[in-house]
Design an enzyme around this catalytic site. Structure first.
Site, PDB file in Angstrom:
ATOM      1  N   GLY A   1     -24.248  37.923 125.077  1.00 41.88           N
ATOM      2  CA  GLY A   1     -22.848  37.732 125.449  1.00 41.88           C
ATOM      3  C   GLY A   1     -22.159  36.536 124.823  1.00 41.88           C
TER       4      GLY A   1
ATOM      5  CG  HIS B   1     -20.208  46.404 112.721  1.00 40.10           C
ATOM      6  ND1 HIS B   1     -21.274  46.992 113.378  1.00 40.10           N
ATOM      7  CD2 HIS B   1     -20.555  46.313 111.414  1.00 40.10           C
ATOM      8  CE1 HIS B   1     -22.225  47.259 112.487  1.00 40.10           C
ATOM      9  NE2 HIS B   1     -21.823  46.850 111.298  1.00 40.10           N
TER      10      HIS B   1
ATOM     11  CG  ASP C   1     -19.815  50.565 113.459  1.00 36.24           C
ATOM     12  OD1 ASP C   1     -19.352  50.013 114.476  1.00 36.24           O
ATOM     13  OD2 ASP C   1     -21.026  50.547 113.168  1.00 36.24           O
TER      14      ASP C   1
ATOM     15  CB  ALA D   1     -16.880  36.154 110.930  1.00 39.66           C
TER      16      ALA D   1
HETATM   17  C1  GAR Z   1     -23.050  40.502 117.747  1.00 36.25           C
HETATM   18  O1  GAR Z   1     -23.408  40.033 116.490  1.00 36.25           O
HETATM   19  C2  GAR Z   1     -22.224  41.776 117.620  1.00 36.25           C
HETATM   20  O2  GAR Z   1     -21.347  41.779 116.544  1.00 36.25           O
HETATM   21  C3  GAR Z   1     -23.310  42.794 117.413  1.00 36.25           C
HETATM   22  O3  GAR Z   1     -24.353  42.384 118.276  1.00 36.25           O
HETATM   23  C4  GAR Z   1     -24.279  40.982 118.514  1.00 36.25           C
HETATM   24  C5  GAR Z   1     -24.163  40.736 119.998  1.00 36.25           C
HETATM   25  O4  GAR Z   1     -24.222  39.382 120.323  1.00 36.25           O
HETATM   26  N1  GAR Z   1     -22.829  44.110 117.668  1.00 36.25           N
HETATM   27  C6  GAR Z   1     -23.246  45.182 117.022  1.00 36.25           C
HETATM   28  O5  GAR Z   1     -24.105  45.156 116.169  1.00 36.25           O
HETATM   29  C7  GAR Z   1     -22.563  46.475 117.423  1.00 36.25           C
HETATM   30  N2  GAR Z   1     -22.755  47.481 116.410  1.00 36.25           N
HETATM   31  P1  GAR Z   1     -23.623  38.792 121.670  1.00 36.25           P
HETATM   32  O6  GAR Z   1     -24.206  39.610 122.830  1.00 36.25           O
HETATM   33  O7  GAR Z   1     -24.128  37.392 121.692  1.00 36.25           O
HETATM   34  O8  GAR Z   1     -22.134  38.883 121.620  1.00 36.25           O
END
Ligand code: GAR
Length: 208
Positions: free
Chosen positions: A14, A113, A154, A183
């Site tokens: 999160g 993404h 996506d 980013a």
């Molecule tokens: C993030 O890098 C997000 O962009 C990616 O998973 C991670 C989650 O981190 N999402 C995907 O790959 C979706 N296709 P977070 O739980 O710390 O936000």
């Protein structure tokens, strides 16, 4: 002031949710309010972040509740409707929503993404795997994308992108961290504000 009611869908740590919460506190997000965080994973740390910020949470887990995809989406829809959600933000949500579901929220679901779409995206590209693929291909520039969610994984219209350079010695982990910091945590809150404002304006026009 009337605000767009935002639900954030999460599955893991999160950090993107945290960026959204922080952006709400600092005023970067002012047209919307995060009123609900839904996790499809029991015990996801994102839920603790939401609780710490005083945001209502819900867990809808296919595994723990013995639901199939249709049953999961039914519960999700019910929860979102009960909270009168206008905008759904997928922030590290690791499950693909069906066409039937996404059609109920046209241009009201956005996703972050961790690559420059159309590179390294679609089914099977999520989390660290995206950065592994970018490094093994040997690209010199990657980044993150925020896009609307439609029936193609996506594949929805792009809202924002930001580039991040690959550095010598990068591992999937170091690259993931830099893509997040430089980013994702920047463009996701900005896009959430932009779409929240757009939805508010559209609501105003409907009433006028
Ligand atoms: C993030 O890098 C997000 O962009 C990616 O998973 C991670 C989650 O981190 N999402 C995907 O790959 C979706 N296709 P977070 O739980 O710390 O936000």
């Amino acid at each position: 002031m009337l605000k767009t009611r935002i639900a954030v869908l999460v599955s893991g740590g999160g950090t993107n949710l945290q960026a959204l919460i922080d952006a709400q506190k600092s005023g970067i997000i002012s047209s919307g309010e995060i009123v609900l965080v839904v996790s499809n994973v029991t015990g996801a740390y994102a839920l603790t972040r939401a609780e710490n910020a005083g945001i209502e949470t819900a867990v809808i887990s296919k595994k723990a509740m013995g639901l199939d995809q249709a049953g999961f989406e039914e519960r999700l829809l019910e929860t979102l409707q009960n909270h009168s959600i206008d905008l759904i933000v997928l922030a590290g949500f690791m499950s693909i929503l069906s066409e039937r579901f996404v059609r109920q929220y046209p241009e009201q679901i956005i996703n972050v993404h961790p690559s420059l779409i159309p590179s390294f995206c679609g089914k099977g590209f999520y989390g660290l795997r995206v950065h592994e693929a970018a490094l093994s291909y040997g690209v010199k520039v990657t980044g993150a994308t925020v896009h609307y969610v439609n029936e193609v994984p996506d594949g929805g219209r792009i809202i924002a992108q930001r580039a991040v350079y690959i550095e010598d010695g990068d591992t999937p982990e170091t690259l993931q961290k830099r893509v997040m910091e430089q980013a994702e945590w920047v463009i996701l809150p900005e896009a959430a504000e932009m779409v929240s404002r757009k939805l508010l304006e559209e609501k105003g026009e409907e009433r006028a």
